[in-house]
Design a protein around this motif. Structure first.
Motif, PDB file in Angstrom:
ATOM      1  N   LEU A   1      26.515  30.774 -71.914  1.00 45.66           N
ATOM      2  CA  LEU A   1      26.547  30.175 -70.585  1.00 45.66           C
ATOM      3  C   LEU A   1      27.304  28.868 -70.689  1.00 45.66           C
ATOM      4  N   MET A   2      28.224  28.634 -69.741  1.00 46.76           N
ATOM      5  CA  MET A   2      29.039  27.428 -69.790  1.00 46.76           C
ATOM      6  C   MET A   2      29.238  26.846 -68.402  1.00 46.76           C
ATOM      7  N   VAL A   3      29.220  25.524 -68.333  1.00 44.19           N
ATOM      8  CA  VAL A   3      29.561  24.800 -67.106  1.00 44.19           C
ATOM      9  C   VAL A   3      30.889  24.107 -67.331  1.00 44.19           C
ATOM     10  N   GLU A   4      31.805  24.278 -66.382  1.00 47.77           N
ATOM     11  CA  GLU A   4      33.068  23.547 -66.354  1.00 47.77           C
ATOM     12  C   GLU A   4      33.059  22.671 -65.107  1.00 47.77           C
ATOM     13  N   THR A   5      33.388  21.387 -65.258  1.00 50.47           N
ATOM     14  CA  THR A   5      33.308  20.483 -64.127  1.00 50.47           C
ATOM     15  C   THR A   5      34.304  19.347 -64.240  1.00 50.47           C
ATOM     16  N   ALA A   6      34.563  18.719 -63.111  1.00 48.86           N
ATOM     17  CA  ALA A   6      35.415  17.535 -63.090  1.00 48.86           C
ATOM     18  C   ALA A   6      34.692  16.381 -63.770  1.00 48.86           C
TER      19      ALA A   6
ATOM     20  N   GLY B   1      23.497  22.591 -77.533  1.00 45.05           N
ATOM     21  CA  GLY B   1      24.480  22.188 -76.545  1.00 45.05           C
ATOM     22  C   GLY B   1      25.809  21.907 -77.228  1.00 45.05           C
ATOM     23  N   ILE B   2      26.900  22.289 -76.582  1.00 50.29           N
ATOM     24  CA  ILE B   2      28.233  22.054 -77.126  1.00 50.29           C
ATOM     25  C   ILE B   2      29.044  21.355 -76.041  1.00 50.29           C
ATOM     26  N   ALA B   3      29.294  20.062 -76.220  1.00 50.00           N
ATOM     27  CA  ALA B   3      30.050  19.262 -75.269  1.00 50.00           C
ATOM     28  C   ALA B   3      31.521  19.281 -75.669  1.00 50.00           C
ATOM     29  N   ILE B   4      32.388  19.654 -74.732  1.00 50.22           N
ATOM     30  CA  ILE B   4      33.804  19.877 -75.034  1.00 50.22           C
ATOM     31  C   ILE B   4      34.653  19.107 -74.034  1.00 50.22           C
ATOM     32  N   ARG B   5      35.628  18.362 -74.547  1.00 49.42           N
ATOM     33  CA  ARG B   5      36.606  17.690 -73.688  1.00 49.42           C
ATOM     34  C   ARG B   5      37.847  17.365 -74.513  1.00 49.42           C
ATOM     35  N   ARG B   6      38.962  17.206 -73.801  1.00 53.00           N
ATOM     36  CA  ARG B   6      40.250  16.895 -74.422  1.00 53.00           C
ATOM     37  C   ARG B   6      40.662  17.959 -75.441  1.00 53.00           C
TER      38      ARG B   6
ATOM     39  N   TYR C   1      33.529  20.482 -70.301  1.00 53.04           N
ATOM     40  CA  TYR C   1      32.934  21.794 -70.537  1.00 53.04           C
ATOM     41  C   TYR C   1      31.648  21.605 -71.346  1.00 53.04           C
ATOM     42  N   TYR C   2      30.615  22.351 -70.956  1.00 54.53           N
ATOM     43  CA  TYR C   2      29.349  22.291 -71.693  1.00 54.53           C
ATOM     44  C   TYR C   2      28.882  23.720 -71.899  1.00 54.53           C
ATOM     45  N   LEU C   3      28.804  24.118 -73.172  1.00 53.39           N
ATOM     46  CA  LEU C   3      28.546  25.505 -73.555  1.00 53.39           C
ATOM     47  C   LEU C   3      27.227  25.601 -74.305  1.00 53.39           C
ATOM     48  N   VAL C   4      26.440  26.640 -74.001  1.00 50.80           N
ATOM     49  CA  VAL C   4      25.188  26.898 -74.717  1.00 50.80           C
ATOM     50  C   VAL C   4      25.137  28.377 -75.111  1.00 50.80           C
ATOM     51  N   PRO C   5      25.029  28.676 -76.424  1.00 51.42           N
ATOM     52  CA  PRO C   5      24.741  30.050 -76.846  1.00 51.42           C
ATOM     53  C   PRO C   5      23.246  30.319 -76.662  1.00 51.42           C
ATOM     54  N   ILE C   6      22.902  31.332 -75.898  1.00 49.46           N
ATOM     55  CA  ILE C   6      21.509  31.506 -75.503  1.00 49.46           C
ATOM     56  C   ILE C   6      20.654  32.069 -76.634  1.00 49.46           C
ATOM     57  N   ASP C   7      21.205  32.997 -77.397  1.00 50.07           N
ATOM     58  CA  ASP C   7      20.324  33.750 -78.303  1.00 50.07           C
ATOM     59  C   ASP C   7      21.018  34.168 -79.583  1.00 50.07           C
ATOM     60  N   GLY C   8      21.928  33.359 -80.096  1.00 48.74           N
ATOM     61  CA  GLY C   8      22.614  33.699 -81.331  1.00 48.74           C
ATOM     62  C   GLY C   8      23.498  32.564 -81.792  1.00 48.74           C
ATOM     63  N   SER C   9      24.145  32.755 -82.933  1.00 52.40           N
ATOM     64  CA  SER C   9      25.006  31.730 -83.518  1.00 52.40           C
ATOM     65  C   SER C   9      26.468  32.070 -83.284  1.00 52.40           C
ATOM     66  N   ILE C  10      27.291  31.019 -83.140  1.00 54.68           N
ATOM     67  CA  ILE C  10      28.713  31.179 -82.871  1.00 54.68           C
ATOM     68  C   ILE C  10      29.509  30.142 -83.651  1.00 54.68           C
ATOM     69  N   ASP C  11      30.788  30.396 -83.775  1.00 52.44           N
ATOM     70  CA  ASP C  11      31.751  29.415 -84.272  1.00 52.44           C
ATOM     71  C   ASP C  11      32.636  29.018 -83.093  1.00 52.44           C
TER      72      ASP C  11
END
Length: 235
Positions: free
Chosen positions: A230-235, A210-215, A189-199
């Motif tokens: 916006l997030m991409v989920e992929t094999a 960029g937020i790289a997520i796995r396991r 999973y790769y997540l990007v907040p476009i215009d603000g801050s997140i936890d």
């Protein structure tokens, strides 16, 4: 595993008409630790000046997704396709056996977009292009699929189809809202907040990081600002 990749630390290039940041190795930017994330190969953060753009150039065997953040991008290609994609909307080009295209900002204001490349499941497929409007009103506190390898792609409200085991997802949150979702620990999973801050599961991320997520088996996102995701989920 959650890795925050700050926007300021991404690869950079500025050609005057194009100001771009590279989440992964691309063009003159090379980082052996950032070649891809699963089948996600490219995530470029582009600013394109008015009345300028990418002249015609070829691609082959790649799924190329463009998400427009601000402004409009106009497309034409060697198959005879042409069209304009506006802010919040998506275009998908399956390069397949080969396609040449040009992408221009024909407007009087800058265009800002993400250019995302995903490696296809199979090579040598017929090339194609399509775009679709996705109203942002339906994304509040929920993920909406914009493009998917599972999509039929024929209905007006269907996600656009890509030739890859992947999904492109979008959501919006207001200040203080939380969005949770289960994850498959084996997928990327790769997540990007476009215009603000997140936890994100206890880690802070800011605009266009960029937020790289796995396991991970679950994801919990809390908005510190009103934010588009916006997030991409992929094999």
């Amino acid at each position: 595993m959650i890795e925050i990749r700050p926007f300021d630390g991404l690869g950079k290039a500025n050609l005057g008409w194009l100001d771009t940041s590279f989440h992964f190795s691309f063009s003159g930017y090379h980082d052996p630790d950032r070649m891809n994330w699963g089948r996600l190969r490219v995530w470029n953060d582009d600013w394109i000046a008015p009345k300028s753009g990418f002249p015609e150039h070829p691609h082959r065997d790649m799924e190329i997704i463009t998400y427009v953040r601000k402004g409009t991008i106009s497309h034409r290609d060697s198959l005879g396709n042409s069209g304009a994609t506006e802010a919040g909307d998506v275009q998908v080009m399956s390069a397949g056996t080969g396609i040449a295209h040009a992408e221009f900002n024909l407007e009087d204001e800058p265009t800002e977009l993400f250019q995302i490349w995903i490696m296809p499941d199979r090579t040598g497929l017929p090339p194609s292009w399509g775009n679709r409007a996705f109203p942002k009103g339906g994304r509040s506190r929920q993920w909406v699929t914009l493009a998917s390898g599972d999509a039929e792609g024929s209905g007006e409200n269907d996600p656009l189809r890509i030739n890859a085991d992947a999904r492109i997802l979008a959501a919006t949150l207001n200040v203080g809202e939380t969005l949770a979702m289960p994850l498959d620990p084996a997928r990327y999973y790769y997540l990007v907040p476009i215009d603000g801050s997140i936890d994100v599961n206890g880690k802070a991320a800011h605009s266009r990081d960029g937020i790289a997520i796995r396991r991970e088996s679950a994801l919990q996102i809390t908005a510190a600002d009103t934010v588009e995701l916006l997030m991409v989920e992929t094999a």
